[in-house]
Every structure is written in C-alpha cells, then in structure tokens.
Design a protein around this motif. Sequence first.
Motif, PDB file in Angstrom:
ATOM      1  N   LYS A 154      45.025   1.008  52.832  1.00  0.00           N
ATOM      2  CA  LYS A 154      45.497   2.030  53.757  1.00  0.00           C
ATOM      3  C   LYS A 154      45.443   1.446  55.153  1.00  0.00           C
ATOM      4  N   ASN A 155      46.601   1.405  55.782  1.00  0.00           N
ATOM      5  CA  ASN A 155      46.680   0.959  57.165  1.00  0.00           C
ATOM      6  C   ASN A 155      46.285   2.156  58.023  1.00  0.00           C
ATOM      7  N   SER A 174      46.478   2.797  60.996  1.00  0.00           N
ATOM      8  CA  SER A 174      47.361   3.265  62.066  1.00  0.00           C
ATOM      9  C   SER A 174      48.565   4.025  61.508  1.00  0.00           C
ATOM     10  N   HIS A 175      48.680   4.098  60.183  1.00  0.00           N
ATOM     11  CA  HIS A 175      49.741   4.909  59.583  1.00  0.00           C
ATOM     12  C   HIS A 175      49.236   6.321  59.337  1.00  0.00           C
ATOM     13  N   GLU A 176      50.186   7.264  59.294  1.00  0.00           N
ATOM     14  CA  GLU A 176      49.850   8.656  58.988  1.00  0.00           C
ATOM     15  C   GLU A 176      49.266   8.759  57.576  1.00  0.00           C
ATOM     16  N   GLU A 197      51.520   4.422  50.429  1.00  0.00           N
ATOM     17  CA  GLU A 197      52.782   5.109  50.154  1.00  0.00           C
ATOM     18  C   GLU A 197      53.321   4.745  48.773  1.00  0.00           C
TER      19      GLU A 197
END
Length: 312
Positions: A111-112, A114-116, A88
Amino acid sequence: MAMEMWKYILALIIVNSVATERIKDMIYMPLEGVAACFRRHNGTHQFGCSSSRSGSVGVVHLIEVDNDITWIERNATAGPYTVVLPFEMFTRNTLVRLRNTDNINGVLLTKNTSHERPSKYSPEDKCPNRYSGYKKCNDMKPWNPFGSALLMEDWPFPMFYTQNQTALEAIRSCFQTHNAHDLETQYQRSLCAIEMKSFMYAAVNSESCIKRTDFKLNFNPTQFCDPLGDRNIHWPLAPLDENNNTVIMVTARLDASSLFDGISPGAGNVVTGLVTLLATAYYLNHLNATVDSTCQSSLPNCYKNRVSTQIL
Ligand SMILES: *[C@@H]1O[C@H](CO)[C@@H](O)[C@H](O)[C@H]1NC(C)=O
Ligand SMILES: *[C@@H]1O[C@H](CO)[C@@H](O)[C@H](O)[C@H]1NC(C)=O
Ligand SMILES: *[C@@H]1O[C@H](CO)[C@@H](O)[C@H](O)[C@H]1NC(C)=O
Ligand SMILES: *[C@@H]1O[C@H](CO)[C@@H](O)[C@H](O)[C@H]1NC(C)=O
Ligand SMILES: *[C@@H]1O[C@H](CO)[C@@H](O)[C@H](O)[C@H]1NC(C)=O
Ligand SMILES: *[C@@H]1O[C@H](CO)[C@@H](O)[C@H](O)[C@H]1NC(C)=O
C-alpha cells in the motif's frame, strides 16, 4: 483454527536463477514492518496461506497493470515469481489468475501511503457466517456485497502485506536494477528475489490439527492450533439467580476478521455494533419494558421473543 507458533520473515535477495538453492551466494536484506497471511481452519477445510517450511523464494515482479499479469501467464521464463501487487489490484480475479499460472511462490501486497484508501474492500464472504449464521443470507442480495471471500480460500503461496515505504522503494529499485530490463532473457542472469518465510504447522482441518497437539502424553505439549475466537467476560453487581432470569444480555462484537496477522481495517466498523447496542439499550429503557413472568418455557428464547416483540 489459527496457528500460533510461528515467526515470519520477509527478505529481499539477489539469486542466481540458474542455481536458486545456493543460499550462501545470495545477498539478503531483511524487510521489516510486514504482516503475514496465516492458515485457518473450519471444521472440515483449510484456508489462508503458508510458505514452505524453509521459506518460499520467488523472482520479484512488480504488477501495476493488467498486462503485467498477462506477461506472467504467457512470457515469464525465470519463475517461480513473487509478485508485488498494489492494493488496487488485490482482487480475487487477480489472485485466481496468478494461482492458475502455477508459477507463483508468493504475493506481496503493498500500500502506497500517499494513495487514497480504496473505497471498498472486504476479504470476507458476501454472506459472512454462511454456514453458521442464525439468519439465512440471500445470495442475490447479500449484506456484504463487496465481499471477495479471499478469506475462504486455500492459497498455495504465502502472502504478506506491507506499507513500509522504505521497503517498497528498496524492492522497486532492486526490481528495476536487476529484473525489469530484457525481460525475455531473465532466465540467464541473476535476479532480485523475495523470500517469504511464514510456515504454518496447521494442516487439513481443525480436528486433525487439534489431534496433533497431544496433551495426554506430554506435560509441555507442542501446540499446533489455537481456537480462533475469544471469551466474553461479564460480572454482575449482585449474584445472579439461575432460576430467575431477570437479566438479558445484549452484546456487540468488538473484533474483525482479517487475512493478515495484526492488520484488521474492518475493526473500525465495530462502532456500528456498539452504536446499535447503545441505541437498543436507550430504546428499551424508553419503552419501560416489563418482562413477562408468565413465560415459563425454555427461558432464554422466551425472553428474547418477548423483547423483540416489544421492539417491533
Ligand atoms: C521499514 O523498513 C526499513 C528497512 O527495511 C526498516 O529499517 C524500518 O524499521 C521499517 N519501518 C517500520 C515502521 O517497520
Ligand atoms: C467449511 O468451509 C467449507 C467451504 O467454505 C464449507 O463447504 C464447509 O461446509 C465448512 N465446514 C463447516 C464445518 O462449517
Ligand atoms: C509475449 O510472447 C508473445 C509470443 O509468445 C509475443 O508476441 C509478445 O510480444 C510477448 N510479450 C511481451 C510483453 O514480451
Ligand atoms: C507512491 O505514489 C507516489 C505518487 O503516485 C509515487 O511518487 C511514489 O513513488 C510511490 N511510492 C512507492 C513506494 O511506490
Ligand atoms: C426474581 O428476582 C427479582 C429481582 O431480584 C425479585 O424481585 C423476584 O422476587 C425474584 N423472583 C423469584 C421467583 O425468585
Ligand atoms: C415510560 O415512563 C416514563 C415515566 O414514567 C414516561 O414519561 C414515558 O412516557 C413512558 N414511556 C412509554 C413509551 O410508555
């Protein structure tokens, strides 16, 4: 031009910030599942990133909110740092602010899973192929409005991308154990650091890079650059008559540009080109198009015009 001959390494280490050079005293943990940002050139400029030849080491600092960048700008004492950025926050503005601190030795984009996914992301220019495109692009109304042009920038630090959650957990826990407490006294103690090794041999511009690859004197030349691009292969069922241009080739792009080696989220939009190609073929067939044989001037253009007037 992209660099071919390189290997990259990303490692988590504990360094004594007072004597960063004593590599034998460092404790290493290699990080796997990473992609490196690479060096590219157009005719006159260089873009992208490279580590230093022996690797770039920086103290880990997790960036989660805007204040963390402000901290690096104003309060950091144990630099140079390697910042760990969530997707983000991977914006041009963030990167330019970090570059301006002159205290950054690397950026790890994470990049996680589980995030969108972000709803928009494009490292390309707002006007892709600004200098080579056939059509002029309107800067006020560009066709890639979300483009950040990160690809068109020469970054003074290496960048890596990873979405390996195991590695991310390890980095986070190392940061929290060694770095996150007592931020003001960081310079006095051993800290968790990341070493990035992605040295690119290419430098300056395409011409000098190609010149360095001396084919004349050497049977087995060291290659410093590779042309960025590929070949189109087509094979006619019957021999083509070069004096009789009855074949019009309409092609669609199949690849995408990317900041990180092997990671091209944009490749999904290849579908757009392919669907347009199929629709065009269908439509041309539907029009019962006849190619005008009276058209004698420079043939390729002649046929292009003819077909486009029919489509219009
Ligand atoms: C993720 O990282 C761990 C630890 O570095 C490694 O063992 C594992 O193979 C990596 N996974 C992938 C998919 O690269
Ligand atoms: C290379 O890129 C730079 C900056 O984007 C631009 O000014 C220059 O004209 C480009 N050169 C060529 C040969 O396209
Ligand atoms: C950063 O330093 C300034 C003074 O130099 C201080 O007022 C501020 O509280 C510090 N911020 C943090 C997060 O330590
Ligand atoms: C990913 O996000 C989830 C939920 O926000 C969080 O619990 C988890 O710790 C994050 N993983 C990493 C590696 O930061
Ligand atoms: C061009 O090719 C078409 C199809 O192969 C053939 O019918 C035609 O006679 C050719 N015209 C000339 C001028 O060679
Ligand atoms: C193309 O030819 C077909 C069959 O001869 C005919 O049914 C169709 O209407 C024609 N299409 C156009 C756009 O003239």
